[in-house]
Design an enzyme around this catalytic site. Structure first.
Site, PDB file in Angstrom:
ATOM      1  N   ASN A   7      42.217  62.160  44.403  1.00 24.58           N
ATOM      2  CA  ASN A   7      43.153  62.948  45.403  1.00 24.58           C
ATOM      3  C   ASN A   7      44.480  62.305  45.223  1.00 24.58           C
ATOM      4  O   ASN A   7      44.818  61.206  45.751  1.00 24.58           O
ATOM      5  CB  ASN A   7      42.535  62.943  46.604  1.00 24.58           C
ATOM      6  CG  ASN A   7      43.551  63.807  47.246  1.00 24.58           C
ATOM      7  OD1 ASN A   7      44.690  63.638  47.637  1.00 24.58           O
ATOM      8  ND2 ASN A   7      42.784  64.571  48.622  1.00 24.58           N
ATOM      9  N   GLU A  34      44.979  67.947  45.748  1.00 27.94           N
ATOM     10  CA  GLU A  34      45.908  67.959  46.547  1.00 27.94           C
ATOM     11  C   GLU A  34      47.259  67.732  45.616  1.00 27.94           C
ATOM     12  O   GLU A  34      48.056  66.724  45.744  1.00 27.94           O
ATOM     13  CB  GLU A  34      46.187  66.740  47.422  1.00 27.94           C
ATOM     14  CG  GLU A  34      45.200  67.118  48.849  1.00 27.94           C
ATOM     15  CD  GLU A  34      45.738  66.531  50.229  1.00 27.94           C
ATOM     16  OE1 GLU A  34      46.633  67.229  50.730  1.00 27.94           O
ATOM     17  OE2 GLU A  34      45.223  65.500  50.464  1.00 27.94           O
ATOM     18  N   TYR A 110      38.376  70.370  46.193  1.00 24.89           N
ATOM     19  CA  TYR A 110      39.016  69.682  47.251  1.00 24.89           C
ATOM     20  C   TYR A 110      38.510  70.415  48.569  1.00 24.89           C
ATOM     21  O   TYR A 110      38.737  71.656  48.988  1.00 24.89           O
ATOM     22  CB  TYR A 110      40.530  69.930  47.229  1.00 24.89           C
ATOM     23  CG  TYR A 110      41.324  69.366  48.514  1.00 24.89           C
ATOM     24  CD1 TYR A 110      40.725  68.270  49.222  1.00 24.89           C
ATOM     25  CD2 TYR A 110      42.267  70.118  49.011  1.00 24.89           C
ATOM     26  CE1 TYR A 110      41.564  67.719  50.326  1.00 24.89           C
ATOM     27  CE2 TYR A 110      42.923  69.476  50.078  1.00 24.89           C
ATOM     28  CZ  TYR A 110      42.624  68.522  50.744  1.00 24.89           C
ATOM     29  OH  TYR A 110      43.033  68.057  51.812  1.00 24.89           O
ATOM     30  N   ASP A 153      37.470  65.289  46.106  1.00 26.49           N
ATOM     31  CA  ASP A 153      37.419  64.865  47.455  1.00 26.49           C
ATOM     32  C   ASP A 153      36.857  65.738  48.375  1.00 26.49           C
ATOM     33  O   ASP A 153      37.080  66.921  48.522  1.00 26.49           O
ATOM     34  CB  ASP A 153      39.013  65.104  47.978  1.00 26.49           C
ATOM     35  CG  ASP A 153      39.136  64.418  49.326  1.00 26.49           C
ATOM     36  OD1 ASP A 153      37.969  64.137  49.974  1.00 26.49           O
ATOM     37  OD2 ASP A 153      40.366  64.591  49.875  1.00 26.49           O
ATOM     38  N   ASN A 155      35.625  65.040  51.283  1.00 27.35           N
ATOM     39  CA  ASN A 155      35.889  65.069  52.918  1.00 27.35           C
ATOM     40  C   ASN A 155      34.547  64.800  53.469  1.00 27.35           C
ATOM     41  O   ASN A 155      34.471  65.374  54.933  1.00 27.35           O
ATOM     42  CB  ASN A 155      36.784  66.013  53.451  1.00 27.35           C
ATOM     43  CG  ASN A 155      38.149  65.938  53.219  1.00 27.35           C
ATOM     44  OD1 ASN A 155      38.858  64.847  53.581  1.00 27.35           O
ATOM     45  ND2 ASN A 155      38.971  66.852  52.572  1.00 27.35           N
ATOM     46  N   ASP A 253      46.737  58.233  49.279  1.00 23.32           N
ATOM     47  CA  ASP A 253      45.878  57.467  50.307  1.00 23.32           C
ATOM     48  C   ASP A 253      44.499  57.569  49.446  1.00 23.32           C
ATOM     49  O   ASP A 253      43.590  56.912  50.405  1.00 23.32           O
ATOM     50  CB  ASP A 253      45.950  58.174  51.627  1.00 23.32           C
ATOM     51  CG  ASP A 253      46.041  59.715  51.531  1.00 23.32           C
ATOM     52  OD1 ASP A 253      45.888  60.096  50.309  1.00 23.32           O
ATOM     53  OD2 ASP A 253      46.007  60.377  52.426  1.00 23.32           O
ATOM     54  N   HIS A 254      44.326  58.038  48.385  1.00 27.80           N
ATOM     55  CA  HIS A 254      42.755  57.796  47.862  1.00 27.80           C
ATOM     56  C   HIS A 254      43.131  56.893  46.643  1.00 27.80           C
ATOM     57  O   HIS A 254      44.205  56.842  46.197  1.00 27.80           O
ATOM     58  CB  HIS A 254      42.633  58.951  47.442  1.00 27.80           C
ATOM     59  CG  HIS A 254      42.129  60.259  48.396  1.00 27.80           C
ATOM     60  ND1 HIS A 254      40.853  60.492  48.587  1.00 27.80           N
ATOM     61  CD2 HIS A 254      42.931  60.667  49.295  1.00 27.80           C
ATOM     62  CE1 HIS A 254      40.892  61.618  49.988  1.00 27.80           C
ATOM     63  NE2 HIS A 254      42.262  61.687  50.107  1.00 27.80           N
TER      64      HIS A 254
END
Length: 264
Positions: A7, A34, A110, A153, A155, A253-254
DNA sequence: ATGGTAGACAATCTA
């Protein structure tokens, strides 16, 4: 062959870092999430100069997924059968892209965030995962020997080991029983998390919030996975999380997750 | 002090 998922949180901001990680880890196929851009805005040239082809779907500044490959990209499919939509009017978002690369059916996924336990977005997330499970089960029924990699991702932190603090996430998304059941249902349909045995926890994460110094404090979550069909899982020889990529200014951030397959 | 960070895009929305 090396598969990877990342991501990138905007491909336009981080394209140089992404091309560098392809070369650093000898990646053959990369699933990106993303990208945060339209197809027209996607910076394909740096990938092409590095010897890769790109398939991408992006409608606006949100979501956006891509498959990057140097072993061919065939039968590109935008979205999976039955993929639920979102918005007004309801429409499929750019959250799933399939392509066959070097004999592997790769999906860049995603999964919707969910936002909060009381938010309609959580129901959308659960519907989305249920539909993915149905599609995946059908692919395996049609061809039990198919090499399929569901990468992205998700989540969801599937176990308590996959979050830095169980208490912190109580009452929030990503660890609820409903989300974990939705993830487990995909596993039950025949897709195995091929990374975990090579990257044991606790404290092994793929995502750290930008705020509150989460990364240096090691406050993260494991939410990025490669779920492999039986034939794909049988080829996995190694896997690792590129935690270094999360360091320093300009990081996503990943962190990327890399999977090494043995030759067929 | 409803904070903190990052990205897209241009007033907020998303994560």
């Amino acid at each position: 062959m090396h598969l990877a998922t990342f991501n990138c949180n905007s491909i336009r901001t981080r394209v140089d870092r992404v091309v560098a990680l392809l070369e650093r880890h000898d990646v053959d196929v990369l699933a990106l999430q993303e990208t945060k851009c339209t197809d027209e805005q996607f910076p394909a040239l740096p990938f092409e100069l590095a010897g890769y082809e790109v398939a991408h779907v992006g409608h606006n500044q949100w979501n956006g997924v891509a498959v990057v490959s140097r072993v061919g990209i065939e039968d590109v499919q935008v979205g999976f059968p039955g993929q639920p939509g979102w918005g007004d009017p309801v429409a499929a978002e750019a959250r799933a892209l399939g392509a066959t690369c070097g004999g592997v059916r790769v999906w860049s996924l995603y999964v919707p965030n969910g936002r909060s336990l009381a938010d309609p977005h959580l129901l959308y997330k659960l519907d989305w995962l249920a539909a993915l499970r149905e599609a995946g089960a059908r692919w395996l029924t049609e061809d039990p020997d198919a090499q399929i990699a569901l990468m992205g991702d998700w989540n969801i932190a599937p176990t308590d080991e996959d979050v830095w603090s169980v208490d912190y996430y109580r009452g929030r998304t990503h660890t609820s029983p409903e989300e974990r059941a939705a993830f487990a249902a995909v596993v039950d349909a025949g897709f195995e998390d091929v990374t975990r045995s090579h990257t044991p926890g606790p404290g092994t994460f793929t995502y750290w919030d930008y705020t509150q110094l989460a990364f240096p404090k090691r406050r993260g979550m494991r939410i990025d996975f490669c779920l492999g069909s039986p034939a794909l899982a049988a080829r996995v020889g190694d896997a690792f999380i590129d935690r270094e990529e999360r360091k320093g200014k300009g990081a996503s951030d990943h962190a990327p997750v890399v999977v090494a397959l043995t030759d067929t």
